[in-house]
Design a protein around this motif. Sequence first.
Motif, PDB file in Angstrom:
ATOM      1  N   GLU A  55       9.678  21.552   4.772  1.00 39.65           N
ATOM      2  CA  GLU A  55       9.944  20.325   5.770  1.00 39.65           C
ATOM      3  C   GLU A  55       9.278  18.995   4.900  1.00 39.65           C
ATOM      4  N   THR A  56      10.174  18.019   5.100  1.00 35.77           N
ATOM      5  CA  THR A  56       9.708  16.815   4.639  1.00 35.77           C
ATOM      6  C   THR A  56       8.176  16.217   5.440  1.00 35.77           C
ATOM      7  N   VAL A  57       7.306  15.771   4.429  1.00 34.93           N
ATOM      8  CA  VAL A  57       6.364  15.293   4.946  1.00 34.93           C
ATOM      9  C   VAL A  57       6.431  13.788   5.538  1.00 34.93           C
ATOM     10  N   SER A  58       6.197  13.572   6.651  1.00 38.76           N
ATOM     11  CA  SER A  58       6.532  12.259   7.202  1.00 38.76           C
ATOM     12  C   SER A  58       5.312  11.314   7.152  1.00 38.76           C
ATOM     13  N   PRO A  59       5.574  10.015   6.671  1.00 37.16           N
ATOM     14  CA  PRO A  59       4.229   9.162   6.811  1.00 37.16           C
ATOM     15  C   PRO A  59       3.673   8.867   8.245  1.00 37.16           C
ATOM     16  N   PRO A  60       2.540   8.467   8.214  1.00 36.95           N
ATOM     17  CA  PRO A  60       1.894   7.941   9.506  1.00 36.95           C
ATOM     18  C   PRO A  60       2.835   6.894  10.236  1.00 36.95           C
ATOM     19  N   PRO A  61       2.906   6.952  11.448  1.00 33.35           N
ATOM     20  CA  PRO A  61       3.912   5.825  11.772  1.00 33.35           C
ATOM     21  C   PRO A  61       3.322   4.422  12.022  1.00 33.35           C
ATOM     22  N   HIS A  62       2.003   4.294  11.698  1.00 35.88           N
ATOM     23  CA  HIS A  62       1.643   2.844  11.534  1.00 35.88           C
ATOM     24  C   HIS A  62       1.727   2.263   9.922  1.00 35.88           C
ATOM     25  N   LEU A  63       2.311   3.096   9.198  1.00 35.40           N
ATOM     26  CA  LEU A  63       2.236   2.773   7.768  1.00 35.40           C
ATOM     27  C   LEU A  63       3.151   1.656   7.616  1.00 35.40           C
ATOM     28  N   LYS A  64       4.423   1.505   8.184  1.00 33.79           N
ATOM     29  CA  LYS A  64       5.459   0.689   7.982  1.00 33.79           C
ATOM     30  C   LYS A  64       4.838  -0.716   8.275  1.00 33.79           C
ATOM     31  N   HIS A  65       4.339  -0.928   9.435  1.00 34.40           N
ATOM     32  CA  HIS A  65       3.686  -2.075   9.816  1.00 34.40           C
ATOM     33  C   HIS A  65       2.636  -2.471   8.877  1.00 34.40           C
ATOM     34  N   VAL A  66       1.534  -1.643   8.326  1.00 34.26           N
ATOM     35  CA  VAL A  66       0.610  -2.077   7.438  1.00 34.26           C
ATOM     36  C   VAL A  66       1.477  -2.411   6.378  1.00 34.26           C
ATOM     37  N   ILE A  67       2.490  -1.969   5.838  1.00 33.64           N
ATOM     38  CA  ILE A  67       3.240  -2.537   4.661  1.00 33.64           C
ATOM     39  C   ILE A  67       3.816  -3.986   4.799  1.00 33.64           C
ATOM     40  N   LEU A  68       4.620  -4.061   5.982  1.00 32.58           N
ATOM     41  CA  LEU A  68       5.154  -5.312   6.258  1.00 32.58           C
ATOM     42  C   LEU A  68       4.321  -6.423   6.384  1.00 32.58           C
ATOM     43  N   ASP A  69       3.072  -6.123   7.024  1.00 31.36           N
ATOM     44  CA  ASP A  69       1.978  -7.157   7.034  1.00 31.36           C
ATOM     45  C   ASP A  69       1.680  -7.718   5.595  1.00 31.36           C
ATOM     46  N   ALA A  70       1.180  -6.481   4.743  1.00 32.53           N
ATOM     47  CA  ALA A  70       0.648  -6.558   3.623  1.00 32.53           C
ATOM     48  C   ALA A  70       1.737  -7.544   2.516  1.00 32.53           C
ATOM     49  N   VAL A  71       3.011  -7.217   2.655  1.00 31.79           N
ATOM     50  CA  VAL A  71       3.844  -7.967   1.957  1.00 31.79           C
ATOM     51  C   VAL A  71       4.031  -9.445   2.355  1.00 31.79           C
ATOM     52  N   THR A  72       3.959  -9.767   3.599  1.00 31.90           N
ATOM     53  CA  THR A  72       4.118 -10.703   4.002  1.00 31.90           C
ATOM     54  C   THR A  72       2.750 -11.876   3.595  1.00 31.90           C
ATOM     55  N   THR A  73       1.581 -11.218   3.581  1.00 32.70           N
ATOM     56  CA  THR A  73       0.485 -12.041   3.182  1.00 32.70           C
ATOM     57  C   THR A  73       0.509 -11.819   1.702  1.00 32.70           C
ATOM     58  N   SER A  74       0.834 -10.819   1.053  1.00 34.32           N
ATOM     59  CA  SER A  74       0.818 -10.951  -0.629  1.00 34.32           C
ATOM     60  C   SER A  74       1.582 -11.748  -1.240  1.00 34.32           C
ATOM     61  N   ASN A  75       2.786 -12.130  -0.795  1.00 30.81           N
ATOM     62  CA  ASN A  75       3.583 -13.092  -1.278  1.00 30.81           C
ATOM     63  C   ASN A  75       4.598 -14.125  -0.438  1.00 30.81           C
ATOM     64  N   PRO A  76       3.897 -14.989   0.041  1.00 32.98           N
ATOM     65  CA  PRO A  76       4.286 -15.869   0.976  1.00 32.98           C
ATOM     66  C   PRO A  76       5.284 -16.739   0.246  1.00 32.98           C
ATOM     67  N   ALA A  77       5.414 -16.944  -0.929  1.00 35.91           N
ATOM     68  CA  ALA A  77       6.229 -17.749  -1.739  1.00 35.91           C
ATOM     69  C   ALA A  77       7.718 -17.431  -1.447  1.00 35.91           C
ATOM     70  N   ARG A  78       7.991 -16.091  -1.428  1.00 37.25           N
ATOM     71  CA  ARG A  78       9.407 -15.522  -1.400  1.00 37.25           C
ATOM     72  C   ARG A  78       9.891 -15.998  -0.001  1.00 37.25           C
ATOM     73  N   GLN A  79       9.138 -16.124   0.948  1.00 36.98           N
ATOM     74  CA  GLN A  79       9.404 -16.692   2.422  1.00 36.98           C
ATOM     75  C   GLN A  79       9.940 -17.967   2.376  1.00 36.98           C
ATOM     76  N   GLU A  80       9.575 -18.756   1.046  1.00 39.91           N
ATOM     77  CA  GLU A  80       9.919 -20.228   0.811  1.00 39.91           C
ATOM     78  C   GLU A  80      10.966 -20.194  -0.163  1.00 39.91           C
ATOM     79  N   THR A  81      11.548 -19.335  -0.680  1.00 41.20           N
ATOM     80  CA  THR A  81      12.434 -19.114  -1.650  1.00 41.20           C
ATOM     81  C   THR A  81      13.741 -19.055  -1.434  1.00 41.20           C
TER      82      THR A  81
END
Lengths: 112, 179
Positions: A55-81
């Motif tokens: 069986e494929t081991v699934s990631p925890p459901p909250h991981l997607k949101h953790v990653i999305l939050d992390a990328v938004t705060t990690s590189n806000p410059a891209r949001q402006e490019t």
Amino acid sequence: MDIDPKFADLINAEIDGWIAPEEHVELETYLAENDAASAYRNELTGLCEDLDSLETVSPPPHLKHVILDAVTTSNPARQETRQRTSSDLFSDFFGTAPVRYAMSFAAGVILA
Amino acid sequence: MTKPDDTDLINRCMQGDRNAFEGLLVKYEKPVFNAAFRMLNNSEDAKDVTQTVFLRAYENLDHFDPHFRFFSWIYRIALNETINCLNKRNRTEELAREPIAETEGPDDAANSDQRSKRIQTALMTIKTEYRTVIVLKHFLDCNYIEISEILEIPEKKVKSRLYSGRQMLKIALQDSQLD
């Protein structure tokens, strides 16, 4: 009885579906005369089927949101490019206070 | 409506479209996590690796060469991160001995779970370079050419590692049955 390495490779290739028709015929001839090689093919086929059926081991459901939050705060410059559109340029120029006042004054003069 | 392809998602993502990045995340989160788990045998580490992989991918999208396939690029990042994680931990004995959880439910489900854990434990006993190829072939469904592209090694070497890896895994499983 040892298995000829060439045929051990062909057994693996056959399992992966990467065997040419003439190689397949050659392999079948060899297996028909070699019980050890036949047993090896059965064992290896079983192992690969087991691996593929795990069986494929699934990631925890909250991981997607953790990653999305992390990328938004990690590189806000891209949001402006993002590509600037013509309406961005228009609002940049005409949106400034001095230009707005000048436009209002000019409109007043024209109407008067 | 057809789903947007990777190139479209990448282009939009580079223009700051957060939804496009979410699209890539939805598509690749599961295989990346699964590969990390199979390489590391630890859910927490697999979670950390998955997060790092997507963060790296997001920060380095400008360096992505569109001549290659996106999955090759992200799987390469994932495997490099798992190897970094393994090097940092340097406690391979513990990895092979993650405790087997008690299972409830029908016998079939319990047997399947035990079989899965037995294979995973055996997988952890073989060298990383062989395990990597097995994970790509059997858990990420990559073919020889794709594996060659991801690992940047010749196809001949892919076959050699895969065939040897299977042999090692077979022996490890036989040994575990004797214990």
